[in-house]
Design a protein around this motif. Structure first.
Motif, PDB file in Angstrom:
ATOM      1  N   SER A   1       9.771  25.196  35.572  1.00 29.67           N
ATOM      2  CA  SER A   1       8.611  24.628  34.876  1.00 29.67           C
ATOM      3  C   SER A   1       8.807  23.144  34.583  1.00 29.67           C
ATOM      4  CB  SER A   1       8.378  25.374  33.544  1.00 29.67           C
ATOM      5  OG  SER A   1       8.086  26.735  33.764  1.00 29.67           O
ATOM      6  N   ARG A   2      10.037  22.659  34.738  1.00 25.90           N
ATOM      7  CA  ARG A   2      10.344  21.278  34.370  1.00 25.90           C
ATOM      8  C   ARG A   2       9.605  20.251  35.226  1.00 25.90           C
ATOM      9  NH1 ARG A   2      15.377  22.722  37.152  1.00 25.90           N
ATOM     10  NH2 ARG A   2      15.653  21.429  39.013  1.00 25.90           N
ATOM     11  N   TYR A   3       9.078  20.658  36.367  1.00 28.60           N
ATOM     12  CA  TYR A   3       8.432  19.702  37.267  1.00 28.60           C
ATOM     13  C   TYR A   3       7.031  19.302  36.824  1.00 28.60           C
ATOM     14  CZ  TYR A   3      12.194  20.930  40.508  1.00 28.60           C
ATOM     15  OH  TYR A   3      13.418  21.131  41.085  1.00 28.60           O
ATOM     16  N   GLU A   4       6.276  20.228  36.276  1.00 28.40           N
ATOM     17  CA  GLU A   4       4.894  19.943  35.948  1.00 28.40           C
ATOM     18  C   GLU A   4       4.603  19.831  34.449  1.00 28.40           C
ATOM     19  OE1 GLU A   4       5.387  22.064  38.815  1.00 28.40           O
ATOM     20  OE2 GLU A   4       4.918  20.238  39.904  1.00 28.40           O
ATOM     21  N   GLY A   5       5.537  20.207  33.616  1.00 31.15           N
ATOM     22  CA  GLY A   5       5.291  20.184  32.178  1.00 31.15           C
ATOM     23  C   GLY A   5       5.270  18.783  31.589  1.00 31.15           C
ATOM     24  N   TRP A   6       4.555  18.641  30.474  1.00 32.33           N
ATOM     25  CA  TRP A   6       4.520  17.386  29.724  1.00 32.33           C
ATOM     26  C   TRP A   6       5.665  17.423  28.713  1.00 32.33           C
ATOM     27  CZ3 TRP A   6      -0.449  14.322  28.695  1.00 32.33           C
ATOM     28  CH2 TRP A   6      -1.308  14.393  29.796  1.00 32.33           C
ATOM     29  N   GLY A   7       6.629  16.515  28.819  1.00 25.04           N
ATOM     30  CA  GLY A   7       7.786  16.511  27.950  1.00 25.04           C
ATOM     31  C   GLY A   7       7.427  16.565  26.479  1.00 25.04           C
ATOM     32  N   ASN A   8       7.970  17.559  25.773  1.00 26.41           N
ATOM     33  CA  ASN A   8       7.663  17.794  24.357  1.00 26.41           C
ATOM     34  C   ASN A   8       6.168  17.984  24.116  1.00 26.41           C
ATOM     35  OD1 ASN A   8      10.349  17.597  23.422  1.00 26.41           O
ATOM     36  ND2 ASN A   8      10.226  15.362  23.468  1.00 26.41           N
ATOM     37  N   GLY A   9       5.429  18.198  25.192  1.00 25.90           N
ATOM     38  CA  GLY A   9       3.983  18.349  25.066  1.00 25.90           C
ATOM     39  C   GLY A   9       3.272  17.025  24.887  1.00 25.90           C
ATOM     40  N   GLU A  10       4.012  15.906  25.020  1.00 29.31           N
ATOM     41  CA  GLU A  10       3.453  14.589  24.723  1.00 29.31           C
ATOM     42  C   GLU A  10       3.521  13.599  25.889  1.00 29.31           C
ATOM     43  OE1 GLU A  10       4.524  14.399  19.939  1.00 29.31           O
ATOM     44  OE2 GLU A  10       5.830  13.411  21.398  1.00 29.31           O
ATOM     45  N   TRP A  11       4.597  13.633  26.683  1.00 34.14           N
ATOM     46  CA  TRP A  11       4.700  12.679  27.786  1.00 34.14           C
ATOM     47  C   TRP A  11       3.507  12.853  28.719  1.00 34.14           C
ATOM     48  CZ3 TRP A  11      10.351  13.655  29.863  1.00 34.14           C
ATOM     49  CH2 TRP A  11      11.261  13.480  28.834  1.00 34.14           C
ATOM     50  N   SER A  12       2.851  11.784  29.044  1.00 35.15           N
ATOM     51  CA  SER A  12       1.695  11.850  29.953  1.00 35.15           C
ATOM     52  C   SER A  12       2.223  11.983  31.382  1.00 35.15           C
ATOM     53  CB  SER A  12       0.829  10.593  29.789  1.00 35.15           C
ATOM     54  OG  SER A  12       0.334  10.513  28.468  1.00 35.15           O
ATOM     55  N   GLU A  13       2.285  13.197  31.865  1.00 37.98           N
ATOM     56  CA  GLU A  13       2.927  13.535  33.134  1.00 37.98           C
ATOM     57  C   GLU A  13       2.070  13.135  34.333  1.00 37.98           C
ATOM     58  OE1 GLU A  13       6.077  15.631  35.348  1.00 37.98           O
ATOM     59  OE2 GLU A  13       5.902  14.821  33.301  1.00 37.98           O
TER      60      GLU A  13
ATOM     61  N   MET B   1      10.984  15.556  38.584  1.00 38.85           N
ATOM     62  CA  MET B   1      10.192  15.144  39.748  1.00 38.85           C
ATOM     63  C   MET B   1      10.645  15.936  40.966  1.00 38.85           C
ATOM     64  SD  MET B   1      10.447  11.039  38.980  1.00 38.85           S
ATOM     65  CE  MET B   1       9.341  10.537  40.308  1.00 38.85           C
ATOM     66  N   ARG B   2       9.697  16.389  41.748  1.00 35.42           N
ATOM     67  CA  ARG B   2      10.038  17.176  42.934  1.00 35.42           C
ATOM     68  C   ARG B   2      10.645  16.293  44.022  1.00 35.42           C
ATOM     69  NH1 ARG B   2       8.529  22.352  42.746  1.00 35.42           N
ATOM     70  NH2 ARG B   2       7.043  22.962  41.129  1.00 35.42           N
ATOM     71  N   VAL B   3      11.428  16.931  44.884  1.00 36.60           N
ATOM     72  CA  VAL B   3      12.164  16.226  45.929  1.00 36.60           C
ATOM     73  C   VAL B   3      11.253  15.360  46.788  1.00 36.60           C
ATOM     74  CG1 VAL B   3      13.541  16.515  48.017  1.00 36.60           C
ATOM     75  CG2 VAL B   3      14.013  17.930  46.024  1.00 36.60           C
ATOM     76  N   GLU B   4      10.132  15.940  47.224  1.00 37.44           N
ATOM     77  CA  GLU B   4       9.256  15.199  48.131  1.00 37.44           C
ATOM     78  C   GLU B   4       8.641  13.985  47.457  1.00 37.44           C
ATOM     79  OE1 GLU B   4       7.063  18.947  46.671  1.00 37.44           O
ATOM     80  OE2 GLU B   4       9.071  18.378  47.354  1.00 37.44           O
TER      81      GLU B   4
END
Length: 275
Positions: free
Chosen positions: A209-221, A255-258
């Motif tokens: 889930s680390r690839y698409e989540g917003w860090g702490n629910g706050e980082w604008s991903e 961030m994903r590899v590609e």
């Protein structure tokens, strides 16, 4: 040798390490060299690292020695770092890493530099001219400048609680998205960010889930798309033109590899890339 990326610690490690080997192969092939054998990537290792040659197979006279000692000039202005260069070289350092150079969230705290607002503007620790002066000073003392770049996310515009409540109210969600667009526009719009919103916390920091989540629910991903990559590459070009010759990618495990591959392959092959 220069480390490009460091593997994670979940069930996807082996696959991720192999994918990074492909990135390294493409990067080195661009330079006319050869990459390490795939067998060198141990898919069963708890920590899988991928390496790319820094000097091996470089054209005659164009080899660069990988820096052995990096001074992290954390939260310091470009002008202050330039003054430190002669002493750093005398102490044995052959490179210096600066904090993120782009325009960021208002504030003088160190963490504000890790909340980008405008990648086309160099602001916060000094102007692009001050950065160029630092790079010239470093070259005169046989050192290189490494820039920290934040491409995974942009600045915080709302709390995790606000975003969570907005998931149940379309009008509130749109209001928050407009707030985001006001901060990052006209370069970016809400469409350039990762939706649906997902709070990255707890065990999610280290699972898939680390690839698409917003860090702490706050980082604008930010999402991986050609527009985002193009804007980021413009930022890399500004730094290259100023004389930066190495890049540290922040929050690369999210961030994903590609996605990362697009930056690494785009950069000149004699640039150092790590995370």
């Amino acid at each position: 040798m220069a480390q490009i990326l460091e593997g994670g610690r979940d069930e996807a490690d082996g696959e991720q390490a192999a994918a990074f080997h492909e990135v390294a192969s493409a990067h080195v092939a661009k330079a006319g060299g050869s990459a390490p054998a795939a067998a060198q990537v141990d898919a069963s290792a708890e920590h899988s690292d991928c390496w790319i040659p820094w000097q091996a197979d470089a054209p005659a006279g164009q080899g660069h020695r990988a820096p052995r000692t990096i001074y992290h000039a954390f939260h310091r202005s470009f002008a202050d770092v330039a003054k430190m260069v002669p002493e750093l070289r005398q102490m044995g350092f052959d490179s210096v890493q600066i904090s993120p150079a782009q325009k960021s969230k208002d504030g003088h705290e160190w963490w504000a530099r890790y909340q980008p607002k405008d990648y086309d503007v160099i602001e916060g620790y000094g102007t692009v001219e001050a950065l160029s002066q630092l790079c010239r000073c470093a070259r005169e003392h046989s050192m290189i400048v490494i820039a920290d770049v934040v491409f995974n996310h942009m600045l915080v515009v709302a709390s995790a609680n606000e975003w969570e409540q907005a998931q149940r109210d379309e009008s509130r969600l749109r209001a928050l998205q407009l707030r985001l667009e006001k901060e990052v526009g006209p370069t970016f719009s809400a469409a350039d960010f990762q939706w649906p919103w997902f709070k990255l916390y707890g065990h999610h920091w280290d699972n898939l889930s680390r690839y698409e989540g917003w860090g702490n629910g706050e980082w604008s991903e930010l999402r991986h798309c050609s527009k985002v990559v193009s804007v980021h590459n413009r930022h890399l070009q500004i730094l290259l033109d100023a004389g930066v010759r190495g890049f540290r990618f922040d929050a690369v495990k999210h961030m994903r590899v590609e996605h990362i591959a697009e930056y690494v392959i785009w950069l000149p092959h004699l640039c150092l890339c790590y995370s």
